[in-house]
Design a protein around this motif. Structure first.
Motif, PDB file in Angstrom:
ATOM      1  N   TYR A  58       0.826  -1.208   0.000  1.00  0.00           N
ATOM      2  CA  TYR A  58       0.000   0.000   0.000  1.00  0.00           C
ATOM      3  C   TYR A  58       0.863   1.261   0.000  1.00  0.00           C
ATOM      4  O   TYR A  58       0.569   2.227  -0.716  1.00  0.00           O
ATOM      5  CB  TYR A  58      -0.926  -0.007   1.215  1.00  0.00           C
ATOM      6  N   ASP A  59       1.927   1.251   0.780  1.00  0.00           N
ATOM      7  CA  ASP A  59       2.809   2.415   0.841  1.00  0.00           C
ATOM      8  C   ASP A  59       3.417   2.732  -0.519  1.00  0.00           C
ATOM      9  O   ASP A  59       3.644   3.903  -0.857  1.00  0.00           O
ATOM     10  CB  ASP A  59       3.933   2.178   1.858  1.00  0.00           C
ATOM     11  N   HIS A  62      -0.463   2.660  -3.521  1.00  0.00           N
ATOM     12  CA  HIS A  62      -1.827   3.174  -3.358  1.00  0.00           C
ATOM     13  C   HIS A  62      -2.095   4.364  -4.294  1.00  0.00           C
ATOM     14  O   HIS A  62      -1.186   5.116  -4.642  1.00  0.00           O
ATOM     15  CB  HIS A  62      -2.097   3.581  -1.908  1.00  0.00           C
ATOM     16  N   ARG A  63      -3.350   4.484  -4.688  1.00  0.00           N
ATOM     17  CA  ARG A  63      -3.752   5.579  -5.568  1.00  0.00           C
ATOM     18  C   ARG A  63      -3.702   6.905  -4.813  1.00  0.00           C
ATOM     19  O   ARG A  63      -4.045   6.973  -3.633  1.00  0.00           O
ATOM     20  CB  ARG A  63      -5.165   5.334  -6.098  1.00  0.00           C
ATOM     21  N   ASP A  64      -3.292   7.949  -5.520  1.00  0.00           N
ATOM     22  CA  ASP A  64      -3.225   9.279  -4.925  1.00  0.00           C
ATOM     23  C   ASP A  64      -4.606   9.926  -5.054  1.00  0.00           C
ATOM     24  O   ASP A  64      -4.981  10.417  -6.115  1.00  0.00           O
ATOM     25  CB  ASP A  64      -2.168  10.127  -5.630  1.00  0.00           C
ATOM     26  N   LEU A  65      -5.363   9.924  -3.962  1.00  0.00           N
ATOM     27  CA  LEU A  65      -6.718  10.450  -3.955  1.00  0.00           C
ATOM     28  C   LEU A  65      -6.824  11.609  -2.974  1.00  0.00           C
ATOM     29  O   LEU A  65      -6.145  11.610  -1.941  1.00  0.00           O
ATOM     30  CB  LEU A  65      -7.704   9.337  -3.572  1.00  0.00           C
ATOM     31  N   ARG A  68      -7.094  11.168   0.745  1.00  0.00           N
ATOM     32  CA  ARG A  68      -5.941  10.545   1.391  1.00  0.00           C
ATOM     33  C   ARG A  68      -4.830  11.555   1.669  1.00  0.00           C
ATOM     34  O   ARG A  68      -3.811  11.201   2.264  1.00  0.00           O
ATOM     35  CB  ARG A  68      -5.395   9.407   0.517  1.00  0.00           C
ATOM     36  N   ARG A  69      -5.046  12.799   1.210  1.00  0.00           N
ATOM     37  CA  ARG A  69      -4.049  13.839   1.463  1.00  0.00           C
ATOM     38  C   ARG A  69      -4.428  14.707   2.661  1.00  0.00           C
ATOM     39  O   ARG A  69      -3.754  15.685   2.966  1.00  0.00           O
ATOM     40  CB  ARG A  69      -3.909  14.733   0.234  1.00  0.00           C
ATOM     41  N   ASP A 227      -4.629   2.785   7.615  1.00  0.00           N
ATOM     42  CA  ASP A 227      -3.883   2.427   6.412  1.00  0.00           C
ATOM     43  C   ASP A 227      -4.123   0.967   6.032  1.00  0.00           C
ATOM     44  O   ASP A 227      -4.240   0.636   4.849  1.00  0.00           O
ATOM     45  CB  ASP A 227      -2.386   2.667   6.619  1.00  0.00           C
ATOM     46  N   GLU A 234      -8.161  -1.403  -1.097  1.00  0.00           N
ATOM     47  CA  GLU A 234      -7.428  -1.071  -2.317  1.00  0.00           C
ATOM     48  C   GLU A 234      -7.045  -2.336  -3.087  1.00  0.00           C
ATOM     49  O   GLU A 234      -7.086  -2.371  -4.319  1.00  0.00           O
ATOM     50  CB  GLU A 234      -6.171  -0.276  -1.962  1.00  0.00           C
TER      51      GLU A 234
END
Length: 464
Positions: A58-59, A62-65, A68-69, A227, A234
Motif C-alpha cells: 500500500y505504501d 496506493h492511488r493518490d486520492l 488521502r491527502r 492504512d 485497495e
C-alpha cells in the motif's frame, strides 16, 4: 446459507468431509458449494506476515486520492473529509467521485460550513452522482453534529448515531481519521477474504458477512488501522477484482487458498470465489415528461427572446426526494402520444390551472423522443414532449394563484436552466429539447439563438 449446506442425512453421504475438503472440493461453479464459514480465521503467523505485506504494498502502490491527502494532524477536519468521501463512494466509481469531492470540500470545508447549507444547494452540488439520499444524510448529519456542540464523533458507537452512517462507514471514519482499531468490510474486502480462505458462498449471505467481519477484525493492524483497512479495500479494488484478478502481482498471493486450489485443478478459477450473487430483477416503469416553456414576447419569430421553463419539486421522501424536474406523470405501461398528452393535460390542469385553448395558446407541441434511464432497481422509459405556450388574458393571474397549492414549483429562464444542478435524467431531457429547437431553425439562426439565451436575464421578463 444460500450457497448450500451439505445434508448429512442424504443417502449418498458416506462420510463427513474435513474442513479442508469442504473448501478444496471441485469448482463451486460445477456443484453446489459446501462451505464451513466457521473456519475462516487466520493463524497468528499469517496475520503478521499479511499485515506487513499489505502495508508495504500500500505504501508503494496506493492511488493518490484527495481524501488521502488530508492532514493527519487535524483529526476533526480529517474525520469530516473521510466521511464525505465514504458517502460519495457508495455506489459510485472513484474516478467520478474525485472532482465532486474537490468541489464539495472547496465550498463546505468543515462540518460547520455544511450545516449552514440548504438541501437545494446540497442537491445541486450533488447533481449527477445519483442516489441523492446520500446528500441529504450528509446535510442532516452535519446539522446534528453542530446542534450537539460541533465536535466530530470519533468512535464507532458515536458515529453510528449520525444519519446515513452504518457499520462500514463508521469503521472507515474511526480507523482512517482517528486510528481506532476497528475493521471495515465492503464488497472488496468480502471478495478478498473469500478468496484468501476459498469461501465459495454467497457474498451477501448474512452469516458469511458476519464471519468476514470477524476475520477482518483479526487482520487489522493495531499500529496503522486506517492504512491497513484502506490497503485491504485497495487490494480488492485494483488487483483482486471480480473478473480479472492480478494474482501475479498480489502482495498476499502466497496466502491465497483460492489461487492454490486453481493451480492444483485447472477446472477451478480464482473468480469462482466467492459465488456470483443473484441480481435483483429490475422493475420496468414508464413516464411522460413535458418540458413546458412559457413565452413572454408577442411574436413567434423570436421564441427565445424571453421565456421560462416550469420546474416541479419532487416530494421530500422517496426516489430523488426534494429535487427539481420537469412536470411528469407515471404511465401504466407503454402509451401512445394521445394517451400521454391526455395524462399531461390532466396534470397541468389539476396542478397549475393550465388548460389548452381556455387560458393558454399552444405555440409548439411536439414529441421530442424517448430514452431509458436506469436506476438500481428501476428501468424507466421516459417519453419527452416539448410544449411552448403563451398565457392568454387572465391566464397569468390564474397560474400565479396555484402557489397556494401543495405542489412546489418555480419558473426559471434559459440562463438559470443551463446552470442549475440537475439530475442526469432531467439534464438529458433538457438537452433533447435544446437539440430539437436547434433543428427547427436554420444553422445561421442557431448561433443567434444561443447568444440570446446567454443574455436573456437582461431582458424584462415577468415572473410566473
Amino acid at each position: 446459507m444460500s450457497g448450500g449446506e451439505k445434508n448429512e442425512n442424504h443417502e449418498d453421504v458416506k462420510k463427513k468431509p474435513t474442513k479442508g475438503e469442504k473448501r478444496r472440493g471441485r469448482s463451486p461453479s460445477k456443484r453446489e458449494p459446501i462451505v464451513d464459514i466457521e473456519d475462516i480465521m487466520f493463524s497468528i503467523d499469517k496475520v503478521q506476515t499479511m499485515r506487513s505485506s499489505l502495508l508495504d504494498w500500500y505504501d508503494l502502490s496506493h492511488r493518490d486520492l484527495p481524501w488521502r491527502r488530508l492532514d493527519k494532524g487535524q483529526p476533526e477536519t480529517r474525520g469530516y473529509g473521510v466521511w464525505v468521501s465514504e458517502i460519495m463512494l457508495q455506489q459510485t466509481r472513484v474516478q467520478t467521485v474525485v472532482e465532486y469531492y474537490k468541489r464539495w470540500m472547496h465550498r463546505w470545508p468543515t462540518v460547520q460550513h455544511l450545516s449552514r447549507a440548504s438541501l437545494e444547494e446540497v442537491n445541486e452540488m450533488w447533481a449527477g452522482l445519483g442516489y441523492y439520499r446520500r446528500a441529504r444524510f450528509l446535510l442532516e448529519g452535519a446539522k446534528l453534529i453542530v446542534k450537539e456542540g460541533g465536535e466530530f464523533p470519533k468512535t464507532v458507537p458515536d458515529l453510528r448515531k449520525i444519519p446515513g452512517i452504518g457499520e462500514y462507514t463508521a469503521g472507515a471514519i474511526a480507523s482512517i481519521a482517528f486510528d481506532e482499531v476497528v475493521p471495515v468490510v465492503d464488497g472488496n474486502v468480502i471478495r478478498v477474504i473469500a478468496r484468501l480462505k476459498a469461501i465459495s458462498g454467497n457474498p451477501k449471505d448474512s452469516k458469511l458477512v458476519k464471519q468476514v467481519w470477524k476475520a477482518a477484525a483479526q487482520l487489522v493492524d493495531p499500529s496503522r488501522p486506517g492504512d491497513f483497512n484502506q490497503a485491504l479495500m485497495e487490494l480488492g479494488a485494483t488487483l483482486c477484482t471480480p473478473t480479472s484478478p492480478s494474482c501475479s502481482t498480489c502482495p498476499v498471493f502466497d496466502h491465497c487458498e483460492a489461487l492454490s486450489i486453481s493451480k492444483d485443478d485447472s477446472s477451478v478459477l480464482v473468480t469462482d470465489y466467492p459465488a456470483k450473487g443473484i441480481k435483483t430483477k429490475q422493475r420496468h416503469d414508464y413516464s411522460a415528461v413535458c418540458v413546458v416553456e412559457m413565452l413572454e414576447n408577442r411574436g413567434t419569430s423570436e421564441l427565445k427572446q424571453c421565456s421560462r421553463f416550469l420546474l416541479v419539486k419532487r416530494p421530500d421522501e422517496g426516489l430523488l426526494a426534494g429535487l427539481w424536474e420537469f412536470p411528469s406523470v407515471l404511465l401504466n405501461g407503454e402509451a401512445d402520444s394521445s394517451t400521454r398528452r391526455e395524462s399531461i393535460n390532466s396534470l397541468l390542469s389539476k396542478s397549475f390551472g393550465l388548460e389548452p385553448k381556455k387560458n393558454f395558446e399552444i405555440v409548439i407541441r411536439e414529441d421530442v423522443g424517448d430514452f431509458v434511464h436506469v436506476f438500481s432497481h428501476i428501468r424507466l422509459k421516459i417519453y419527452v414532449e416539448h410544449l411552448v405556450l403563451r398565457l392568454k388574458g387572465e391566464g397569468s393571474k390564474l397560474f400565479r394563484k396555484q402557489e397556494k397549492k401543495s405542489i412546489s414549483w418555480k419558473c426559471v429562464d434559459n440562463k438559470v436552466m443551463s446552470s442549475m444542478g440537475l439530475t442526469s435524467s432531467v439534464r438529458k431531457v433538457y438537452d433533447m429539447v435544446e437539440k430539437f429547437e436547434a433543428e427547427m431553425i436554420s444553422p445561421s439562426r442557431a448561433v443567434a439563438t444561443k447568444k440570446q439565451r446567454a443574455t436573456s436575464t437582461n431582458l424584462s421578463c415577468r415572473s410566473c
